[in-house]
Enzyme design. Sequence first.
Site, PDB file in Angstrom:
ATOM      1  N   GLN A  99     -10.270   5.452 -26.103  1.00  0.00           N
ATOM      2  CA  GLN A  99      -9.386   4.937 -27.142  1.00  0.00           C
ATOM      3  C   GLN A  99      -8.645   3.704 -26.628  1.00  0.00           C
ATOM      4  O   GLN A  99      -7.505   3.799 -26.197  1.00  0.00           O
ATOM      5  CB  GLN A  99      -8.391   6.043 -27.536  1.00  0.00           C
ATOM      6  CG  GLN A  99      -7.575   5.749 -28.753  1.00  0.00           C
ATOM      7  CD  GLN A  99      -8.400   5.799 -30.021  1.00  0.00           C
ATOM      8  OE1 GLN A  99      -9.422   6.458 -30.096  1.00  0.00           O
ATOM      9  NE2 GLN A  99      -7.959   5.094 -31.018  1.00  0.00           N
ATOM     10  N   PHE A 100      -9.277   2.533 -26.684  1.00  0.00           N
ATOM     11  CA  PHE A 100      -8.664   1.321 -26.149  1.00  0.00           C
ATOM     12  C   PHE A 100      -7.432   0.889 -26.935  1.00  0.00           C
ATOM     13  O   PHE A 100      -6.565   0.197 -26.413  1.00  0.00           O
ATOM     14  CB  PHE A 100      -9.673   0.168 -26.064  1.00  0.00           C
ATOM     15  CG  PHE A 100     -10.020  -0.449 -27.381  1.00  0.00           C
ATOM     16  CD1 PHE A 100      -9.387  -1.605 -27.803  1.00  0.00           C
ATOM     17  CD2 PHE A 100     -10.990   0.111 -28.200  1.00  0.00           C
ATOM     18  CE1 PHE A 100      -9.704  -2.198 -29.018  1.00  0.00           C
ATOM     19  CE2 PHE A 100     -11.317  -0.470 -29.409  1.00  0.00           C
ATOM     20  CZ  PHE A 100     -10.671  -1.622 -29.825  1.00  0.00           C
ATOM     21  N   THR A 101      -7.310   1.331 -28.183  1.00  0.00           N
ATOM     22  CA  THR A 101      -6.172   0.902 -28.999  1.00  0.00           C
ATOM     23  C   THR A 101      -4.854   1.527 -28.543  1.00  0.00           C
ATOM     24  O   THR A 101      -3.791   1.171 -29.062  1.00  0.00           O
ATOM     25  CB  THR A 101      -6.402   1.212 -30.490  1.00  0.00           C
ATOM     26  OG1 THR A 101      -6.645   2.611 -30.638  1.00  0.00           O
ATOM     27  CG2 THR A 101      -7.574   0.412 -31.035  1.00  0.00           C
TER      28      THR A 101
END
Length: 143
Positions: free
Chosen positions: A69-71
Site C-alpha cells: 500500500q504505497f499510498t
Amino acid sequence: MTWHEGETEHRATSGPGYVLLVGAASDDEESSVRRLADKVIDLRVFADADGRMNFSLVDIAGSALIVSQFTLFADMSRGRRPSLLKAGDPQRAEQLYDAFVQQFRARGIETLTGSFGADMRVTIENDGPVTLVLSTDEWPTRV
C-alpha cells in the site's frame, strides 16, 4: 478475508490474525523492515481468557494477510492532490515488501499476499478493537 486483483477473486478464511497494509518509504532499509516485522509478530494484542491483551500472533497460531500500500505515504499537507514522493521506488519497495513477508513465513506464520502493485479490493471483517499504525522510524530499544 477476500481480495480482488482485477477480475480474479481470492478468498481465505482463517481464525484470528492480522490484515497488514504495508508501504515502503524511500529511506527504508531491510534491517529496519526485519525489525518491524518481528515487532508486529510479537505484539501482544490478542486477548487472553480474562480479556487482557496478552497474546501475540505466534501465541494464537494466527495468520496474516499482507497487502502492499504505497499510498500510506501520501502527503496531504498542501493542495488537494496527495503527493506520493515519500513512497519508495517501486522496485526497491517490492524488495522490502518481500523481505517483510519472508520474516512472517520464516517465523511459521500462515501468510497470504496479493500481487505487489496490483489494483486490489480487500474486504476485511474486523473483530476489533485494535488498529495500530507502526513505522520503521527509529524507536528506542528498552531492556
